[in-house]
Write an enzyme that holds these catalytic residues in place. Structure first.
Site, PDB file in Angstrom:
ATOM      1  CB  SER A 214       1.626   3.357  -2.051  1.00  0.00           C
ATOM      2  OG  SER A 214       2.370   2.816  -3.107  1.00  0.00           O
ATOM      3  CG  ASN A 215       1.776  -1.644  -3.841  1.00  0.00           C
ATOM      4  OD1 ASN A 215       2.934  -1.750  -4.205  1.00  0.00           O
ATOM      5  ND2 ASN A 215       0.796  -1.296  -4.667  1.00  0.00           N
ATOM      6  N   PRO A 216       4.192  -1.956  -1.001  1.00  0.00           N
ATOM      7  CG  PRO A 216       4.726  -3.751   0.387  1.00  0.00           C
ATOM      8  CD  PRO A 216       3.602  -3.128  -0.354  1.00  0.00           C
ATOM      9  CB  ALA A 281       2.580  -3.530  -7.228  1.00  0.00           C
TER      10      ALA A 281
END
Ligand code: CTP
Length: 403
Positions: A214-216, A281
């Site tokens: 995933s991403n933040p 995102a």
């Protein structure tokens, strides 16, 4: 224009206080109900009597009334709680550095500050100070804090200062403040009748039962967009990846996990949609063969690899199938930012792209503020640092101008 609107004007101690007479005249001419609060030091710059006559109401300065006149120590109608709840909008002008610094640190040593902390209405700060005070890093940090607390801020202007110096620091003119106040009330229903899909947050692409890539992304930008569009009257569907944010009143929220799921929920809700805003995102990679159960460590070598493939590019898909709706994308770029964003605008057939560079202080993931450039086929508008809620409104303002 402001008939029946209750405007609380907070005046702190700066020479720009003289301009407040003009602001109050403008508000009264527009039929607003105006009450004035002053800090004790503001009375050195302008007379409470003047502001009382102009506003047509008593001016409030102290926590306590004069006992000899009223026979009560605290008059409920002049308490900070009453004044705060009375107001439809609270404008603090001039806002001195002292008042701003106390406001971001929870100090309530006068009636104006205590009222601010009890306030539920929108608040606009209009700073005024000397140029060197303005550019001091502490001042700038406090401005950022104001914005991240959701307050509005009208940046000081350039010109001659009371000190005799020239530079930035002058309080915005009464006309500018008046127009900002008007816009707070005017924007309320300009999206009525519009259906808007907003996506938010990251997606999780599972490798096995318990691990994912995933991403933040925190989802804050998308949630603020959904909230702002709903406040402005739109029918909002918020499709969110996994985030820790609460539901928003009047917004239909659909939780999803993966990019595939996000696309399918968008497709299900697309009928009758006027605008899709892809602020999620979406994770770009997903494992080719996700494993159903948890992969045991002893089944793995010291080094191993996982095959990833690209996830569906939702924005690209929507651009290809765009019929009857406007499409807004986001671009996170760290190099050749405008050129790269413009390329995405064209290749993904977007109406607008919102560019941000996470390397800029105050922009990007997990912040409460953002610095964005709004790019359309004909225009490029770089906005100053502002809260994500303000960015959301700026995007919606621009959207309304695009026919
Ligand atoms: N996006 C999407 N589907 C994906 C990846 C991104 O719909 N699989 C959308 C995002 O919601 C955003 C826009 O594409 O609105 C741009 O995302 P960004 O990460 O900046 O660009 P990418 O197209 O993924 O390209 P790159 O990472 O190479 O910059």
């Amino acid at each position: 224009m402001l008939k029946g609107k209750k405007i609380l004007v907070g005046v702190s101690g700066g020479i720009a206080a003289y301009k407040i007479c003009t602001l109050i005249r403008l508000l009264k001419k527009a039929d607003a109900d105006v009450r004035v609060l002053m800090t004790p030091s503001a009375v050195n710059f302008i007379s409470p009597l003047t502001l009382s006559v102009l506003s047509g109401n008593d001016v409030h300065i102290n926590f306590f009334s004069d006992v000899s006149e009223t026979n009560t120590v605290i008059n409920a109608e002049t308490s900070h709680v009453y004044l705060a709840l009375w107001a439809d909008l609270f404008v603090i002008a001039p806002a001195t550095l002292n008042t701003i610094s106390k406001a971001v640190n929870g100090i309530t040593d006068n009636l104006l500050l205590a009222t601010l902390f009890s306030s539920r209405s929108p608040v606009i700060f209009v700073p005024a100070m000397d140029h060197d005070m303005l550019v001091h890093p502490v001042t700038q940090k406090n401005f950022e804090s104001l914005l991240s607390l959701g307050y509005d801020l009208i940046q000081p202007e350039e010109g001659e200062l009371a000190s005799g110096l020239t530079g930035y620091g002058r309080m915005a003119e009464p006309d500018t403040i008046f127009n900002r106040i008007l816009s707070k009330f005017e924007t309320q229903t300009d999206l009525a009748g519009k259906k808007i899909i907003v996506t938010a947050g990251p997606t999780h692409e599972y490798i096995d039962r318990v691990r994912y890539i995933s991403n933040p992304s925190s989802g804050k930008m998308g949630f603020e967009l959904a909230r702002a569009a709903s406040v402005r009257g739109a029918n909002v569907v918020l499709i969110s990846g996994p985030v820790g944010l609460p539901d928003i009143q009047d917004v239909k929220r659909i939780n999803v996990v993966s990019a595939d799921e996000m696309l399918s929920k968008i497709q299900e809700n697309l009928i009758g949609t006027d605008v899709v805003i892809m602020s999620a995102a979406v994770e770009d990679l997903k494992p080719v063969s996700p494993v159903k159960e948890k992969i045991k460590k002893d089944k793995l070598n010291d080094r191993f690899s996982i095959d990833f493939e690209k996830t569906v590019d939702i924005l690209h898909y929507l651009g290809k199938h765009k019929e009857g709706f406007k499409l807004i994308g986001f671009a996170v770029e760290t190099e050749n930012t405008v050129d790269n964003a413009r390329r995405k605008l064209e290749t993904k057939n977007l109406d607008m792209i919102v560019l941000n560079n996470p390397n800029e202080k105050g922009a990007g993931f997990r912040t409460d503020t953002n610095i964005v450039t709004l790019i359309t086929s004909s225009e490029e508008l770089k906005l100053q640092i502002m809260s994500k809620y303000q960015v959301a409104n700026a995007i919606l303002d621009k959207l309304l101008l695009m026919r």
